[in-house]
Design an enzyme around this catalytic site. Structure first.
Site, PDB file in Angstrom:
ATOM      1  N   HIS A 113       0.838  -1.171  -0.259  1.00 24.01           N
ATOM      2  CA  HIS A 113      -0.099  -0.033   0.060  1.00 24.01           C
ATOM      3  C   HIS A 113       0.710   1.343   0.098  1.00 24.01           C
ATOM      4  O   HIS A 113       0.333   2.359   0.016  1.00 24.01           O
ATOM      5  CB  HIS A 113      -1.022  -0.065   1.256  1.00 24.01           C
ATOM      6  CG  HIS A 113      -2.090  -0.878   1.083  1.00 24.01           C
ATOM      7  ND1 HIS A 113      -3.207  -0.875   0.831  1.00 24.01           N
ATOM      8  CD2 HIS A 113      -1.901  -2.204   1.339  1.00 24.01           C
ATOM      9  CE1 HIS A 113      -3.944  -2.071   0.612  1.00 24.01           C
ATOM     10  NE2 HIS A 113      -3.193  -3.007   1.038  1.00 24.01           N
TER      11      HIS A 113
ATOM     12  N   ASP B 240       3.801   9.415  -0.888  1.00 25.26           N
ATOM     13  CA  ASP B 240       2.640   8.702  -0.437  1.00 25.26           C
ATOM     14  C   ASP B 240       2.531   7.740  -1.287  1.00 25.26           C
ATOM     15  O   ASP B 240       2.405   7.687  -2.699  1.00 25.26           O
ATOM     16  CB  ASP B 240       1.195   9.911  -0.465  1.00 25.26           C
ATOM     17  CG  ASP B 240       0.391   9.495   0.630  1.00 25.26           C
ATOM     18  OD1 ASP B 240       0.318   8.230   0.927  1.00 25.26           O
ATOM     19  OD2 ASP B 240      -0.222  10.411   1.083  1.00 25.26           O
TER      20      ASP B 240
END
Ligand code: ADP
Length: 458
Positions: free
Chosen positions: A156, A364
């Site tokens: 992720h 991110d």
């Protein structure tokens, strides 16, 4: 369809409590369709730890099966290796990474123990899907116990280039062990390419066709599967009574002024101090915004046991205090900074009352806030996304205003563009992003991953 076993550090919730994120919703839907098990940590620390009883909850279709950890497991595996070594390295922050063999051994021990406890629950037809940086070696541990089922892994968070990852003393071992999976999924094509480059350059394997390697006669696919949100569900949340109440409250308070919204866990990867400085720069360089534009930053604390996190909190409080002291007026506060959590519905209502989403992480994996903001907008009068080029979301949200979060000047200029963007342009940009977010939603993401996993084994 074969039964699915999902492995992740935190599991559930199975019911929509109003707080569950998009990922939980997507995984529950997938698990409910196939039937299966969601396996991970109970969230509890106990003396027996991974040797204690398995905890089981759930319904007819899906069982949540969890295990405790000991205090040592928690310190070494979770706080230690996962969050003090892997998290900073994978977010390109070698300056913040701790390298300590004891932590790494704890990480391997917990992976091995969790895999051993899952082993007896695995049936021959099951498909296993392991999630995130807590469990890189989980697949290899299962293979060592002769599990021949399809096993996939999805990361992720970002995967840095070999030049950065190589600073982790066990990088080569870690990547080699990842090749036990049949499919390794990443958020962006760049992350996937970084991984494949590590495998070719550091492990001397030859990359085959379609983003794969042949490892001991087995095909291993390493490819991007950009994660989506439950877009339709989130858009619906924005029109609930609770959401409308929040939108209305904020709009009354703003009284025609514009609001910029930021929503992030407190984390050094999110670039929050840089964001506050960029907003200050907006007020300096474009003084017409003083008294008319405010920044609302919602930033619930996370991992507060780590020093690096406490430092950012006090830095943010100081910055917000300084900026407010310098610019505030009787009826206008430039920065409103809140550390509380909100329900999904309230959050949707807050997004809807905001003209700009300011999403400026330094690094991110994806950033779901950017997608949620788009899903929550009013089609007739949508807001603008100002998005860091270093968020995975920038790869697919091309109609956002893409910025370099390190440049206060550049971010301020883009904020100014966003504040003055004509309605037609706002609509065009929003529509393109909204359509794509709906098409590539969380359900499509899990389908794409699991189809690839099934195909890789054929
Ligand atoms: P990360 O996974 O690194 O925290 P993301 O942006 O991908 O970053 O996901 C964060 C999720 O947490 C989003 O779904 C966001 O809505 C949610 N969230 C963040 N802050 C809050 C808050 N204060 N209240 C409720 N939800 C929040």
């Amino acid at each position: 369809m074969s039964r699915l076993i999902v492995v992740s550090n935190r599991v559930g919730p199975l019911k929509d409590t109003g707080r569950a994120g998009g990922l939980a919703v997507a995984l529950v839907d997938t698990l409910t369709a196939t039937g299966g098990i969601w396996f991970g940590w109970s969230g509890e620390v106990s003396e027996e730890g991974t040797f204690g009883n398995l905890k089981r909850e759930g319904n007819r279709k899906v069982s949540l099966v969890t295990l405790d950890m000991t205090q040592a497991d928690h310190d070494e595996f979770y706080v230690g290796f996962a969050n003090e070594s892997l998290w900073p390295v994978l977010h390109y922050r070698l300056d913040l990474a701790a390298f300590d063999r004891r932590l790494e051994e704890g990480y391997r021990r917990v992976n091995a123990r969790f895999a051993a406890r899952l082993r007896p629950l695995i049936e021959p037809g099951d498909t296993i899907w392991v999630h995130d940086y807590h469990f890189f070696p989980f697949g290899a541990e299962l293979r060592a116990m002769e599990v021949n089922n399809p096993i996939g892994f999805f990361l992720h968070i970002p995967f840095p280039p070999p030049e950065v990852l190589a600073a982790l003393p066990s990088a080569a071992t870690m990547v080699r062990r990842m090749l036990a999976y049949d499919v390794i999924g990443f958020q962006t094509t760049r992350d996937a390419a970084n991984f494949r480059r590590f495998v070719t350059e550091e492990l001397d394997l030859v990359e085959g066709a379609d983003e794969s390697f042949l490892v001991d006669g087995r095909k291993v696919v390493a490819r991007a599967f950009p994660i989506g949100i439950d877009a339709a569900g989130f858009a619906r949340q924005a029109t609930t009574v609770e959401a409308r109440r929040q939108t209305h409250r904020l709009e009354k308070l703003l009284a025609g002024r514009q609001q910029i919204i930021g929503v992030d866990r407190i984390d050094y990867s999110k670039g929050l101090p840089q964001r506050f400085r960029a907003f200050e720069r907006l007020l300096e360089d474009y003084p017409e915004n003083r008294g008319h534009v405010s920044l609302m930053q919602v930033a619930p604390p996370s991992r507060s046991e780590l020093d690096a996190y406490a430092d950012i909190r006090s830095e943010l409080e100081e910055l917000a205090g300084n900026i407010n002291g310098r610019f505030a007026d009787l009826d206008w506060t430039p920065i409103r900074y809140m550390t509380r959590g909100f329900t999904r519905r309230s959050l949707a209502g807050i997004y809807r009352a905001s003209r700009i989403a300011l999403v400026t992480p330094l690094r991110d994996g994806m950033n779901l806030v950017a997608k949620e903001f788009v899903a929550a907008q009013r089609a007739e009068d949508p807001g603008v996304v100002v998005l860091s080029r270093f968020a995975g979301a920038a790869e697919t949200m091309r109609e956002a205003l893409i910025v370099n979060p390190y440049s206060a000047e550049g971010v301020a200029a883009s904020l100014q563009t966003a504040l003055n963007m004509p309605l037609d342009e706002r609509r065009d940009r929003w529509q393109a992003m909204f359509d794509r977010i709906c098409e590539n939603d969380a359900a499509a993401w899990s389908r794409a991953f699991l189809d690839t996993l099934a195909a890789a084994r054929r």
